[in-house]
Design an enzyme around this catalytic site. Sequence first.
Site, mmCIF file in Angstrom:
data_model
loop_
_atom_site.group_PDB
_atom_site.id
_atom_site.type_symbol
_atom_site.label_atom_id
_atom_site.label_comp_id
_atom_site.label_asym_id
_atom_site.label_seq_id
_atom_site.Cartn_x
_atom_site.Cartn_y
_atom_site.Cartn_z
ATOM 1 N N ALA A 79 89.931 45.606 -24.424
ATOM 2 C CA ALA A 79 88.974 45.723 -25.520
ATOM 3 C C ALA A 79 88.140 46.995 -25.369
ATOM 4 O O ALA A 79 87.655 47.317 -24.286
ATOM 5 C CB ALA A 79 88.067 44.500 -25.551
ATOM 6 N N SER A 135 90.643 43.863 -28.931
ATOM 7 C CA SER A 135 89.694 44.228 -29.990
ATOM 8 C C SER A 135 89.043 45.593 -29.771
ATOM 9 O O SER A 135 88.716 45.979 -28.659
ATOM 10 C CB SER A 135 88.621 43.149 -30.137
ATOM 11 O OG SER A 135 87.848 43.071 -28.970
ATOM 12 N N HIS A 150 91.391 66.107 -37.024
ATOM 13 C CA HIS A 150 91.090 67.382 -37.678
ATOM 14 C C HIS A 150 91.099 68.520 -36.669
ATOM 15 O O HIS A 150 90.642 68.365 -35.535
ATOM 16 C CB HIS A 150 89.724 67.308 -38.369
ATOM 17 C CG HIS A 150 89.718 66.402 -39.537
ATOM 18 N ND1 HIS A 150 90.124 66.802 -40.788
ATOM 19 C CD2 HIS A 150 89.380 65.096 -39.654
ATOM 20 C CE1 HIS A 150 90.028 65.788 -41.628
ATOM 21 N NE2 HIS A 150 89.582 64.731 -40.960
ATOM 22 N N ASN A 197 94.987 41.245 -36.246
ATOM 23 C CA ASN A 197 93.778 40.507 -36.559
ATOM 24 C C ASN A 197 92.961 41.306 -37.578
ATOM 25 O O ASN A 197 93.353 42.399 -37.985
ATOM 26 C CB ASN A 197 92.986 40.246 -35.270
ATOM 27 C CG ASN A 197 92.119 39.010 -35.350
ATOM 28 O OD1 ASN A 197 91.558 38.697 -36.392
ATOM 29 N ND2 ASN A 197 91.990 38.314 -34.234
#
Length: 180
Positions: free
Chosen positions: A154, A136, A109, A79
């Site tokens: 989500a 999502s 990092h 999406n």
Amino acid sequence: MIKLISLLIYNIIRISILKLIHPNRFNVHLIQRISPSASLITSGKGKFNIGYNTEISKGCDFEAHGDGVISIGTGTYFNRYCMISAQRSVTIGAHCMFGPGVKIFDNNHKFSKEKGVSSQLKCDDIHIGNRCWIASDAIILKGTHIGDNCVIGAGCIVSGNIPTGTLVKHKSDLELISMK
């Protein structure tokens, strides 16, 4: 129907050009549904392997850096505004679904209490099995291995091993369920 045909023709041309410019770095089936505003970027020796009939919606940003490889199985759907950053390897199985805003990073990092954050990276492979649904705004971090048929809820941040058939969701969701 005309819009779909136009998108398929656009992608055949786009992928053909990428294969000409970067031989052996774009092992991508010609039949795709990749939005014109989605970016597939390689730097160094980065590579893409994308199976048949994958859909990548607008605003997606997939980058294979250095020796990084992004491999996506057949019939997988991304999406809007998903991001993948591969310095090493991100492998996604077939027939997966990704909600809007999913982020996948096989690197972060290096940092220490004494020196702070460095531009050097720590990397580890990511593997997502077949028929998974990553909802999502989920974030998948380096070293994560997700088995087949999993659901990542989500907004979840996932790291480590997720066994086949697992549903991962927020603790607060579990608390709401227990109150019913």
